[in-house]
Design an enzyme around this catalytic site. Structure first.
Site, mmCIF file in Angstrom:
data_model
loop_
_atom_site.group_PDB
_atom_site.id
_atom_site.type_symbol
_atom_site.label_atom_id
_atom_site.label_comp_id
_atom_site.label_asym_id
_atom_site.label_seq_id
_atom_site.Cartn_x
_atom_site.Cartn_y
_atom_site.Cartn_z
ATOM 1 N N ALA A 105 8.663 -14.590 -15.546
ATOM 2 C CA ALA A 105 9.891 -14.168 -15.526
ATOM 3 C C ALA A 105 10.554 -14.635 -14.026
ATOM 4 O O ALA A 105 11.723 -14.825 -14.302
ATOM 5 C CB ALA A 105 10.228 -12.708 -15.616
ATOM 6 N N GLU B 156 0.451 -6.081 0.907
ATOM 7 C CA GLU B 156 1.106 -7.516 0.806
ATOM 8 C C GLU B 156 1.338 -8.099 2.238
ATOM 9 O O GLU B 156 1.489 -7.017 3.170
ATOM 10 C CB GLU B 156 2.430 -7.012 0.230
ATOM 11 C CG GLU B 156 2.384 -6.940 -1.231
ATOM 12 C CD GLU B 156 1.792 -8.060 -2.118
ATOM 13 O OE1 GLU B 156 2.200 -9.274 -1.904
ATOM 14 O OE2 GLU B 156 0.992 -7.693 -3.128
ATOM 15 N N ASN C 136 -5.609 -11.243 -2.823
ATOM 16 C CA ASN C 136 -5.457 -10.879 -4.400
ATOM 17 C C ASN C 136 -4.690 -12.073 -4.792
ATOM 18 O O ASN C 136 -4.070 -12.665 -4.500
ATOM 19 C CB ASN C 136 -4.423 -9.750 -4.353
ATOM 20 C CG ASN C 136 -3.935 -9.482 -5.532
ATOM 21 O OD1 ASN C 136 -4.663 -9.423 -6.680
ATOM 22 N ND2 ASN C 136 -2.773 -8.955 -5.942
ATOM 23 N N ARG D 281 12.051 -22.367 -5.250
ATOM 24 C CA ARG D 281 11.623 -23.758 -4.488
ATOM 25 C C ARG D 281 11.379 -24.773 -5.394
ATOM 26 O O ARG D 281 11.247 -26.084 -4.906
ATOM 27 C CB ARG D 281 10.343 -23.121 -3.667
ATOM 28 C CG ARG D 281 10.847 -22.393 -2.360
ATOM 29 C CD ARG D 281 9.631 -22.501 -1.467
ATOM 30 N NE ARG D 281 8.740 -21.479 -2.186
ATOM 31 C CZ ARG D 281 7.439 -21.588 -1.873
ATOM 32 N NH1 ARG D 281 6.891 -22.427 -0.908
ATOM 33 N NH2 ARG D 281 6.620 -20.444 -2.197
#
Length: 460
Positions: free
Chosen positions: A11, A156, A171, A16
């Site tokens: 999605a 994160e 991850n 970039r």
């Protein structure tokens, strides 16, 4: 057997890439990024594959329409990976077993790595299993935080503290989940983070708090988890895929003179002792036999090349067959539905289209042979043309065994040249030529003595 379901995330906007094409549809090593992911997933024989689409959803649906049985779910707006996976819930109503989550822009994942992920997940009866990798430069990736060796959380990069940013285990974004607790737990994920999104990695913390089993599998090759976010990264993964294929062929006895410049598609097969020179492109489901020589600048697409064939420089061969011992080129064009027989020769600047050239026959120079059936032992002289198109329809030319076609001949189809017949150079053949006959179809030569001197202008 436990049911296995695959969900592919596709999605994302791919800002970039700076392209009007959906990111997952950009191609690397002959296939779109998402097709590489599908092909890896196929090795698991999944019960279902659901694709989560969003930006350019219609493009993705249309490009994957040939794949039977795909399910689609739309994520709009895009609120993170946890929110994306939640969109698959209606497609998996009543499902059980294992769900494998893949990213549509991660094309390097090997089937054996996927199988290891699923095997570990099922054998240890985990609620979730995370594919991780250890890298030298983990910037931008979520870090795997462990407690007494067990995964405790995924943090994160933007939310990580200085100590956590030193962790090199990252991850991959690829998971195996037990379907039963999954969607209920996804609804518990919050968005209190730097991005304001629903992070799928937060599921690890939720599961650990519930006392559920969370496992990890470390990818042996960290490059497998590389995603594509820019044209530069697209080129990098394409180079890795290309080199994987070339290395596998070299391990099987194929000589590739310059692996960096030879492009050989994933579905191409090449026999041992074949030599592939620099700048060769072998595409589609091409099959190359053993002991062949494929010289520089050659492109072969969806064709079969039998043992002992030599393809000289700068030839294009598409959807055709070249039999054992034949020689083609240089600068030949073999168009679809052509068949070159054993030990036949196709020379420089010869074009075949939907033509059969029999065993031992030769067309060595500057000819166009279209919609033709040419027997064995035939010699086709330089500059021969089968005139197969009348402006409305295509017509066949038949040249039987042993015939000799002189240079600069036009064969006006439909026409047949009989067995062993000769056609004189410079002829335009409009009628059938019987067996063993000589056909001459050109204007009679007349020599006018002294004409040149009488008409030559005097020099100043």
């Amino acid at each position: 057997m436990t049911d296995l379901h695959v969900v592919v995330l596709a999605a994302g906007k791919g800002t970039r890439m700076k392209s009007a094409r959906a990111k997952v549809l950009h191609r690397a090593a002959g296939f779109s990024l998402i097709e590489h992911v599908f092909r890896a997933a196929d090795t698991l024989s999944p019960t279902s594959i659901t694709v989560i689409v969003g930006h350019q959803a219609d493009q993705v649906r249309a490009a994957t329409a040939k794949r039977m049985g795909l399910r689609f779910a739309t994520q709009s707006p895009q609120l993170g990976t946890g929110h994306a996976l939640l969109q698959a819930e209606p497609s998996l109503t009543g499902a059980s077993g294992t769900l494998v989550l893949l990213s549509g822009d991660v094309p390097l994942l090997r089937p054996e790595t996927l199988r290891a992920l699923v095997t570990t997940h099922q054998e240890r009866q985990a609620a979730a299993t995370v594919l991780t990798a250890e890298v030298g430069r983990p910037h931008g990736y979520g870090r795997i935080v462990r407690d007494a060796g067990q995964i405790a959380a995924i943090v994160e990069h933007k939310d990580a503290n200085d100590e956590q940013r030193e962790i090199r285990e990252i991850n991959s974004g690829i998971y195996a989940f037990d379907v039963a607790p999954l969607f209920g737990a996804l609804k518990q994920i919050g968005s209190a983070n730097a991005q304001g999104e629903y992070y799928l990695p937060d599921l690890v913390t939720i599961y650990r708090q519930r006392g559920l089993v969370v496992e990890t599998v470390i990818a042996e090759d960290a490059r497998e988890i590389l995603g594509v976010n820019s044209p530069k990264e697209l080129a990098e993964v394409g180079a890795i895929l290309k080199m994987r294929k070339n290395e596998a062929l070299m391990d099987s006895g194929v000589t590739i003179v310059d692996p960096a410049s030879a492009f050989i598609g994933p579905d191409v097969t090449v026999g041992a002792d074949t030599i592939i020179h620099p700048g060769v492109y072998l595409e589609g489901r091409t099959v190359i036999g053993g002991n062949c020589v494929i010289n520089s600048g050659v492109r072969i697409v969806d064709s079969r090349i039998d043992d002992g064939v030599v393809i000289n420089n700068f030839c294009v061969i598409t959807e055709s067959h070249i039999a054992s011992g034949a020689r083609v080129g240089p600068f030949a064009h073999i168009r679809p539905q052509s068949d070159v027989g054993e030990n036949a020769h196709i020379g420089n600047f010869v074009e075949l289209k939907k033509t059969t050239l029999g065993a031992g026959s030769k067309a060595n120079h500057l000819s166009y042979l279209g919609d033709a059936s040419i027997g064995s032992g035939v010699n086709v002289g330089a500059g021969t043309i089968t005139c197969n198109y009348d402006g409305t329809h295509k017509h066949p030319t038949v040249i039987e065994d042993g015939a000799f076609i002189g240079s600069d001949t036009q064969l006006i189809a439909p026409v047949r040249v009989g067995k062993g017949a000769y056609v004189a150079a410079g002829s335009s053949i409009t009628e059938d030529v019987p067996d063993d006959a000589l056909a001459i179809a050109r204007g009679k030569q007349i020599n006018k003595d002294g004409w040149a001197s009488r008409h030559r202008k005097p020099r100043a």
